[in-house]
Design a protein around this motif. Sequence first.
Motif, short mmCIF file in Angstrom:
data_model
loop_
_atom_site.label_atom_id
_atom_site.label_comp_id
_atom_site.label_asym_id
_atom_site.label_seq_id
_atom_site.Cartn_x
_atom_site.Cartn_y
_atom_site.Cartn_z
N ILE A 176 0.83 -1.20 0.00
CA ILE A 176 0.00 0.00 0.00
C ILE A 176 0.86 1.25 0.00
O ILE A 176 1.78 1.39 0.81
CB ILE A 176 -0.92 0.02 1.23
N GLY A 177 0.56 2.16 -0.91
CA GLY A 177 1.07 3.52 -0.85
C GLY A 177 -0.02 4.40 -0.28
O GLY A 177 -1.13 4.46 -0.81
N SER A 178 0.26 5.08 0.83
CA SER A 178 -0.78 5.82 1.54
C SER A 178 -0.40 7.30 1.62
O SER A 178 0.75 7.64 1.89
CB SER A 178 -0.96 5.24 2.94
N HIS A 179 -1.38 8.14 1.39
CA HIS A 179 -1.19 9.59 1.43
C HIS A 179 -2.15 10.21 2.43
O HIS A 179 -3.33 9.82 2.49
CB HIS A 179 -1.46 10.18 0.04
N VAL A 180 -1.65 11.10 3.28
CA VAL A 180 -2.49 11.78 4.25
C VAL A 180 -2.43 13.28 4.01
O VAL A 180 -1.40 13.82 3.64
CB VAL A 180 -2.07 11.46 5.71
N LYS A 181 -3.56 13.93 4.18
CA LYS A 181 -3.63 15.39 4.17
C LYS A 181 -4.61 15.82 5.26
O LYS A 181 -5.41 15.01 5.72
CB LYS A 181 -4.08 15.91 2.81
N GLY A 182 -4.51 17.05 5.68
CA GLY A 182 -5.43 17.46 6.73
C GLY A 182 -5.35 18.94 7.02
O GLY A 182 -4.60 19.69 6.41
N GLU A 183 -6.18 19.37 7.97
CA GLU A 183 -6.23 20.79 8.29
C GLU A 183 -6.87 20.98 9.64
O GLU A 183 -7.86 20.34 9.97
CB GLU A 183 -6.95 21.50 7.13
N LEU A 184 -6.24 21.80 10.47
CA LEU A 184 -6.78 22.16 11.78
C LEU A 184 -6.90 23.68 11.84
O LEU A 184 -5.92 24.37 11.60
CB LEU A 184 -5.87 21.69 12.92
N THR A 185 -8.08 24.17 12.18
CA THR A 185 -8.24 25.61 12.38
C THR A 185 -8.92 25.86 13.71
O THR A 185 -9.64 25.02 14.24
CB THR A 185 -9.08 26.27 11.26
N SER A 186 -8.70 27.03 14.25
CA SER A 186 -9.41 27.49 15.43
C SER A 186 -9.44 29.01 15.41
O SER A 186 -8.76 29.66 14.60
CB SER A 186 -8.74 26.98 16.71
N ARG A 187 -10.24 29.56 16.28
CA ARG A 187 -10.26 31.01 16.51
C ARG A 187 -9.71 31.21 17.92
O ARG A 187 -10.46 31.16 18.90
CB ARG A 187 -11.68 31.55 16.36
N PRO A 188 -8.41 31.43 18.06
CA PRO A 188 -7.77 31.37 19.37
C PRO A 188 -8.18 32.49 20.33
O PRO A 188 -8.01 32.34 21.54
CB PRO A 188 -6.27 31.47 19.04
N PHE A 189 -8.71 33.59 19.81
CA PHE A 189 -9.04 34.72 20.68
C PHE A 189 -10.49 34.69 21.15
O PHE A 189 -10.77 34.82 22.33
CB PHE A 189 -8.72 36.03 19.97
N SER A 190 -11.41 34.47 20.23
CA SER A 190 -12.82 34.33 20.58
C SER A 190 -13.59 33.90 19.35
O SER A 190 -13.13 34.12 18.22
CB SER A 190 -13.39 35.65 21.11
N PRO A 191 -14.80 33.31 19.53
CA PRO A 191 -15.60 32.93 18.36
C PRO A 191 -15.97 34.12 17.49
O PRO A 191 -16.18 33.96 16.29
CB PRO A 191 -16.85 32.29 18.99
N ALA A 192 -16.07 35.32 18.10
CA ALA A 192 -16.45 36.50 17.32
C ALA A 192 -15.30 37.07 16.51
O ALA A 192 -15.50 37.91 15.63
CB ALA A 192 -17.01 37.57 18.25
N SER A 193 -14.07 36.63 16.80
CA SER A 193 -12.90 37.17 16.10
C SER A 193 -12.79 36.60 14.70
O SER A 193 -13.13 35.45 14.44
CB SER A 193 -11.63 36.84 16.90
#
Length: 417
Positions: A176-193
């Motif tokens: 098997i040749g396996s490839h991974v991709k991904g993404e993590l995001t957040s709003r570190p200051f507040s949801p309204a930012s």
Amino acid sequence: MQFQLNRKVILASAIALASQVSFVQAAGYGINEQSASYLGTGFAGRASNAIDASISSSNPAAISFVEGTQVSVGADVILEGGNFDNGSYASNPSAAKSTDDFQKTAFVPFGYFVMPVDEKWSFGLAGYAPYGIELDYEDDWMGASFGDKTSVQVINLQGTASYKFTDDFSVGFGLIGSHVKGELTSRPFSPASDVKATIEGDDNTVAWNLGALWNVSEQTALGLAYHSKLDFSLKGDFAVGEMPSSPVKLDITMPEKLMLSGTHKLDERWTVMADVTWTRWSRFEEFNVVSSSTGNSVNYVPMNWEDTWALSLGTSYQLNDQWLLRAGYMFDESPVNNENRTVRSPDANRNWFTFGANLKLAENMNVDFAYAYVKLQDGTIEEYKHSNPSSGPSGNPITGTYSSSSHILGAQLNYMF
């Protein structure tokens, strides 16, 4: 924080086939949706019932018993779902206390080719998705500083060889040749930012699977298969808002699993199947994204998952020459519970109720249809933030209740040359 793994080509054709995989419906970050035919029986018999080429993703030995040279292509569609309610977070008490449908509708394609080389050897190619998750919460929800979007996608391209020792017993190996991709995001200051923290990266690795299939009698078959772990060292970038990005890396392991399946023909019409699968999810201990230059953590989430079992029972009924009907049930144990549930893994034990059918269109062509209703047990969350592996929890926790269910539709075309 957002963690995105940019897609790279392993093989252009298979990437095109599997590139739209975006959401997991199996426990943990696993994906079961690699075949519409086995979806119909709740994945019972997926390592022992050699009905079409898609069995190569579960048990490479079984391609020795697939009829002729065959192509199986199809897709499953997983409809959106997921709810978070009764939220509480003292650091952002005025933010939205609920969010709906954070698990988005997803298209999960797959494709397989198998052919006999001679009386002993068979060969196959496959493209499918073994792991992945896609969570995307509403921008204003109170947990946005813990996680806004979480995306981890894994694509496998597999070459398979099977050897038939006797007319009733074969072994097989898949590289098997396996490839991974991904993404993590957040709003570190507040949801309204409007300021988002973003992490991106990807990686390739090599893995394997091994299996055996024994036709004990004309009525009974047993299949055993082992799938190796996938070790990834993702490299990418980290950025906050408009600030320049910096290089980061993340080590992540997708676990090995062992499956045992059985198939028994009761008579000319009825067949029953069963499957038990063990997955070593205890390997998945953390998300620890570190700076490539300093080695310091820039995003750390303890996971502390546990090993799991999945148990399936299924049956098929030959209605007439054209129609075969299927049904199944699977209990899919989750590596997540009320003690270790996080915003990035709002998982729970699953109950699968599945139905399917196969329609014979011609002597060399048939099509599978499948439907599944998947209900997750409700679960609670109490998650604190952590700055690095050696630090304890800090600040106020986010608490609330997760509930989820999903509908899955599948279709697959099988063509024999």
